[in-house]
Design an enzyme around this catalytic site. Structure first.
Site, PDB file in Angstrom:
ATOM      1  N   LYS A 107      55.442 -43.248  -5.706  1.00  0.00           N
ATOM      2  CA  LYS A 107      54.990 -42.979  -4.331  1.00  0.00           C
ATOM      3  C   LYS A 107      54.443 -44.265  -3.758  1.00  0.00           C
ATOM      4  O   LYS A 107      53.934 -45.113  -4.480  1.00  0.00           O
ATOM      5  CB  LYS A 107      53.888 -41.916  -4.334  1.00  0.00           C
ATOM      6  CG  LYS A 107      53.703 -41.237  -2.996  1.00  0.00           C
ATOM      7  CD  LYS A 107      54.753 -40.186  -2.767  1.00  0.00           C
ATOM      8  CE  LYS A 107      54.594 -39.471  -1.442  1.00  0.00           C
ATOM      9  NZ  LYS A 107      55.466 -38.283  -1.391  1.00  0.00           N
TER      10      LYS A 107
HETATM   11  P1  NAD Z   1      54.444 -35.612   9.462  1.00  0.00           P
HETATM   12  O1  NAD Z   1      53.675 -36.840   9.703  1.00  0.00           O
HETATM   13  O2  NAD Z   1      55.817 -35.469  10.030  1.00  0.00           O
HETATM   14  O3  NAD Z   1      53.633 -34.321   9.954  1.00  0.00           O
HETATM   15  C1  NAD Z   1      52.298 -34.054   9.639  1.00  0.00           C
HETATM   16  C2  NAD Z   1      51.771 -33.136  10.744  1.00  0.00           C
HETATM   17  O4  NAD Z   1      50.456 -32.709  10.400  1.00  0.00           O
HETATM   18  C3  NAD Z   1      51.694 -33.826  12.105  1.00  0.00           C
HETATM   19  O5  NAD Z   1      52.229 -32.977  13.085  1.00  0.00           O
HETATM   20  C4  NAD Z   1      50.185 -34.029  12.290  1.00  0.00           C
HETATM   21  O6  NAD Z   1      49.795 -34.032  13.654  1.00  0.00           O
HETATM   22  C5  NAD Z   1      49.628 -32.845  11.545  1.00  0.00           C
HETATM   23  N1  NAD Z   1      48.242 -33.034  11.133  1.00  0.00           N
HETATM   24  C6  NAD Z   1      47.621 -34.182  10.795  1.00  0.00           C
HETATM   25  N2  NAD Z   1      46.338 -33.947  10.488  1.00  0.00           N
HETATM   26  C7  NAD Z   1      46.142 -32.631  10.635  1.00  0.00           C
HETATM   27  C8  NAD Z   1      45.023 -31.771  10.478  1.00  0.00           C
HETATM   28  N3  NAD Z   1      43.840 -32.239  10.112  1.00  0.00           N
HETATM   29  N4  NAD Z   1      45.189 -30.459  10.707  1.00  0.00           N
HETATM   30  C9  NAD Z   1      46.385 -29.972  11.087  1.00  0.00           C
HETATM   31  N5  NAD Z   1      47.474 -30.724  11.260  1.00  0.00           N
HETATM   32  C10 NAD Z   1      47.366 -32.039  11.034  1.00  0.00           C
HETATM   33  O7  NAD Z   1      54.455 -35.431   7.864  1.00  0.00           O
HETATM   34  P2  NAD Z   1      55.465 -34.606   6.978  1.00  0.00           P
HETATM   35  O8  NAD Z   1      56.542 -35.525   6.538  1.00  0.00           O
HETATM   36  O9  NAD Z   1      55.790 -33.328   7.645  1.00  0.00           O
HETATM   37  O10 NAD Z   1      54.567 -34.347   5.682  1.00  0.00           O
HETATM   38  C11 NAD Z   1      53.585 -33.322   5.641  1.00  0.00           C
HETATM   39  C12 NAD Z   1      53.239 -33.030   4.184  1.00  0.00           C
HETATM   40  O11 NAD Z   1      54.438 -32.686   3.479  1.00  0.00           O
HETATM   41  C13 NAD Z   1      52.627 -34.201   3.418  1.00  0.00           C
HETATM   42  O12 NAD Z   1      51.712 -33.684   2.471  1.00  0.00           O
HETATM   43  C14 NAD Z   1      53.809 -34.789   2.697  1.00  0.00           C
HETATM   44  O13 NAD Z   1      53.440 -35.496   1.516  1.00  0.00           O
HETATM   45  C15 NAD Z   1      54.582 -33.540   2.360  1.00  0.00           C
HETATM   46  N6  NAD Z   1      56.014 -33.767   2.098  1.00  0.00           N
HETATM   47  C16 NAD Z   1      56.835 -34.325   3.033  1.00  0.00           C
HETATM   48  C17 NAD Z   1      58.184 -34.488   2.753  1.00  0.00           C
HETATM   49  C18 NAD Z   1      59.160 -35.012   3.760  1.00  0.00           C
HETATM   50  O14 NAD Z   1      60.380 -34.963   3.475  1.00  0.00           O
HETATM   51  N7  NAD Z   1      58.759 -35.466   4.920  1.00  0.00           N
HETATM   52  C19 NAD Z   1      58.687 -34.111   1.494  1.00  0.00           C
HETATM   53  C20 NAD Z   1      57.822 -33.546   0.557  1.00  0.00           C
HETATM   54  C21 NAD Z   1      56.488 -33.380   0.881  1.00  0.00           C
END
Ligand code: NAD
Length: 475
Positions: A107
């Site tokens: 990561k």
């Molecule tokens: P992203 O940045 O696209 O979205 C995150 C969202 O959460 C945003 O809309 C943001 O405004 C919101 N947010 C931030 N702080 C917040 C809070 N305090 N309360 C509520 N909402 C809040 O990120 P993502 O890629 O969707 O990733 C989200 C989670 O999923 C992370 O934990 C990431 O590690 C995990 N993840 C992502 C992927 C991927 O393919 N993108 C894959 C596996 C896991």
């Protein structure tokens, strides 16, 4: 009143790992080898922006190299620190093993608030970070392959791929150095939606298991189930969109960084997303009633709670108040180890992160394979498949016409004749992966009477696979 101390994210992952290995018969040395993070590289680099030199701090952590390349996203967030990337790298190891993608765990992260920078500034920063990692083989098609995570997406992955290609001009597999790229830069169809799609496929598989539903006190299908989702970013948006438009689930709560929206009748997820795009938050969106303290909606009544934003949001402070009978961890580490215990004691069923959000790495695996094979999936066989189906349809039509006078059902011909393109193949591979991994977890959960939850079951399946890899290497 003294609140008990919350373990760090890294400690939380270790506590959960330890719960599982306590039920296994691994030699202590091997147990330790699997648990520890192999290496974490910290880089500090300067970029001249707006006439001033600014210094940035980034990390790339490699948890386990029992299989190479190692795989894991790159996150852009102010919250990035060593403990976090190491916890996330460890989760990647277990996740890849659970869904049988042939990777070790890694990561990365850059401590930055991407919203504070112009696009060309972000490009300079991303390229410089990529340069620092690539020159140490921490980005490399055969050793370490990043992907998007919080705060990064296709655009950043395209910059990273291009930076690597500039540094390795004769590497024919350069595009496989990173996944999650846009289609025109070596990406694959269905990668952007993959993690949210995987959430949907995972929930569908859960709802096919009557005993598992019963454990959560749920019955029936996803149709009409009330879902509260936290975070309408890449993962949260796609999960909520597909679950509401294709499975009939009601999105009754959406929690974002500036507050939450609630509506018992369910919301139009696309309308909420458009509002966020226009205004930067959910406040003022007509889809639901606005609640300023969004976190309190984690405690609202619903059938399924999907934290899809960030880690540690369900913790010792609020776990006892969380009412959802089923929680699906779409984010990484949204439930701390302490909260996990409270929820389990209350009978809440948790579909763990290492399974629930594995759709992203699964489709990243398909993208990596596509890049190495230098050909789009379906390109060779699609028309041949259609031609073979045409032969059958022609024959059926002839028989129907001559012998029974009946016609084929409307729509059958078009549906049957349609050969699978890349998107259909990717979705099919993802669905298959999510089903198989769920079945492996659920089987352990029900077969062993010392396993009481899906998380321990998931760890048991994946640690066993990692241990077998190490043993095969003679360790
Ligand atoms: P992203 O940045 O696209 O979205 C995150 C969202 O959460 C945003 O809309 C943001 O405004 C919101 N947010 C931030 N702080 C917040 C809070 N305090 N309360 C509520 N909402 C809040 O990120 P993502 O890629 O969707 O990733 C989200 C989670 O999923 C992370 O934990 C990431 O590690 C995990 N993840 C992502 C992927 C991927 O393919 N993108 C894959 C596996 C896991």
């Amino acid at each position: 009143m003294n609140t008990p101390a919350e373990p760090s994210f890294r400690q939380s992952v270790d506590i959960m790992f330890n719960r599982a290995v306590a039920l296994m018969d691994l030699p202590p040395g091997l147990e330790e080898k699997i648990r520890v993070c192999n290496a974490t590289y910290t880089v500090r680099f300067g970029v001249r922006l707006r006439g001033q030199l600014q210094t940035f701090t980034g990390y790339r952590s490699v948890h386990s190299e029992h299989m190479e390349p190692v795989k894991g996203g790159i996150r852009f967030s102010l919250g990035v620190h060593q403990d976090e990337v190491e916890a996330l790298a460890a989760l990647m190891t277990y996740k890849c093993a659970l869904v049988e993608t042939p990777f070790g765990g890694s990561k990365g992260g850059l401590r930055i608030d991407p919203r504070l920078y112009e696009e060309h500034e972000l490009e300079m920063i991303t390229r410089r970070f990529a340069y620092e990692l690539a020159k140490r083989d921490l980005i490399n098609p055969s050793q370490n392959v990043p992907a998007p995570d919080m705060g990064t997406g296709e655009r950043e992955m395209a910059w990273i791929a291009d930076q690597y290609a500039r540094m390795n001009t004769t590497d024919i597999n350069a595009r496989a150095c990173v996944t999650g790229k846009p289609l025109n830069a070596g990406g694959i169809q269905g990668r952007v939606e993959a993690t949210g799609r995987g959430v949907q496929y995972g929930l569908r598989e859960f709802f096919r298991h009557d005993d598992d539903k019963a454990a959560a006190g749920l019955s029936g299908s996803l149709d009409g189930k009330r879902i509260i989702i936290q975070g309408l970013g890449n993962v949260g948006y796609h999960a909520a969109h597909f679950l509401s438009t294709e499975d009939g689930a009601l999105i009754t709560g959406i929690i974002e960084h500036d507050g939450a929206l609630i509506n018992d009748a369910g919301m139009n997820v696309d309308a909420v997303r458009d509002h966020i795009k226009e205004t930067g938050g959910v406040k003022g969106c007509s889809q639901g009633t606005y609640v300023k303290n969004g976190a309190e909606i984690l405690e609202a009544e619903c059938d399924i709670l999907i934290p899809a934003a960030m880690e540690g949001v369900i913790n010792l402070h609020n776990a006892a108040n969380v009412k959802a009978p089923l929680i699906l961890e779409a984010a990484n580490g949204p439930i701390t180890a302490g909260a996990d215990e409270i929820l389990r004691k209350r009978g809440c069923v948790i579909i763990p992160d290492m399974y629930a959000n594995a759709g992203g790495v699964t489709v990243s695996y398909f993208e990596w394979v596509k890049n190495l094979s230098h050909i789009r999936f379906g390109r060779l066989q699609r028309r041949q498949e259609e031609a073979r189906h045409q032969v059958l349809v022609d024959e059926l039509e002839r028989l129907a016409g001559t012998e029974t006078g009946q016609k084929l059902s409307p729509g059958f011909k078009e549906a049957y004749l349609h050969g699978a393109g890349e998107l259909e193949l990717v979705r099919s591979g993802l669905d298959d992966t999510m089903r198989a991994a769920y079945q492996a977890m659920s089987e352990v959960w029900h077969r062993r009477n010392d396993v009481h939850d899906l998380r321990v079951a998931a760890y048991l399946v994946s640690i066993d696979r990692v241990a077998k890899s190490y043993r095969a290497k003679g360790l």
